[in-house]
Design a protein around this motif. Structure first.
Motif, short mmCIF file in Angstrom:
data_model
loop_
_atom_site.label_atom_id
_atom_site.label_comp_id
_atom_site.label_asym_id
_atom_site.label_seq_id
_atom_site.Cartn_x
_atom_site.Cartn_y
_atom_site.Cartn_z
N GLN A 1 0.81 -1.18 0.10
CA GLN A 1 -0.06 0.09 -0.01
C GLN A 1 1.05 1.17 0.05
N GLY B 1 -3.32 0.72 -8.48
CA GLY B 1 -4.78 0.37 -7.93
C GLY B 1 -4.58 0.19 -6.38
N THR B 2 -5.75 -0.18 -6.10
CA THR B 2 -6.30 -0.53 -4.57
C THR B 2 -6.82 -1.86 -4.49
N TRP B 3 -6.88 -2.55 -5.40
CA TRP B 3 -7.46 -4.07 -5.31
C TRP B 3 -6.66 -5.06 -4.16
N ILE B 4 -5.34 -4.83 -4.29
CA ILE B 4 -4.55 -5.77 -3.28
C ILE B 4 -4.85 -5.28 -1.96
N HIS B 5 -4.94 -4.08 -1.80
CA HIS B 5 -5.00 -3.53 -0.61
C HIS B 5 -6.91 -4.03 -0.19
N GLU B 6 -7.80 -3.85 -0.86
CA GLU B 6 -9.08 -4.10 -0.61
C GLU B 6 -9.21 -5.63 -0.33
N PHE B 7 -8.28 -6.35 -0.96
CA PHE B 7 -8.57 -7.68 -0.84
C PHE B 7 -7.98 -8.36 0.41
#
Length: 76
Positions: free
Chosen positions: A49, A57-63
């Motif tokens: 992050q 993007g933020t998809w790994i953070h959200e996952f």
């Protein structure tokens, strides 16, 4: 005559259990794989992050968001 559950020392098939020796060269690749996998998972949960982000993007953070809070990593 009653038979005992524990074989006597005179029984011909009573052998002591011998431990199985596993060579280090068979364990080492799996140990390295587990270490690398643990490091990658720790990176994605703990550091993917902000400034240290490798992927956009933020998809790994959200996952991994709930896992971060569960393991005590701050993320906000």
């Amino acid at each position: 005559m009653a038979q005992h559950a524990v074989p006597s020392a005179a029984a011909p098939d009573a052998r002591p259990a011998t431990p199985v020796r596993v060579p280090v060269r068979e364990i080492l690749p799996w140990a390295i794989f587990a270490f690398v996998l643990a490091g990658v998972l720790l990176y994605f949960v703990g550091a993917e992050q902000g400034a240290t982000s490798v992927f956009g993007g933020t998809w790994i953070h959200e996952f991994t968001h709930d896992g971060r809070h569960l393991l005590g990593f701050p993320c906000h």
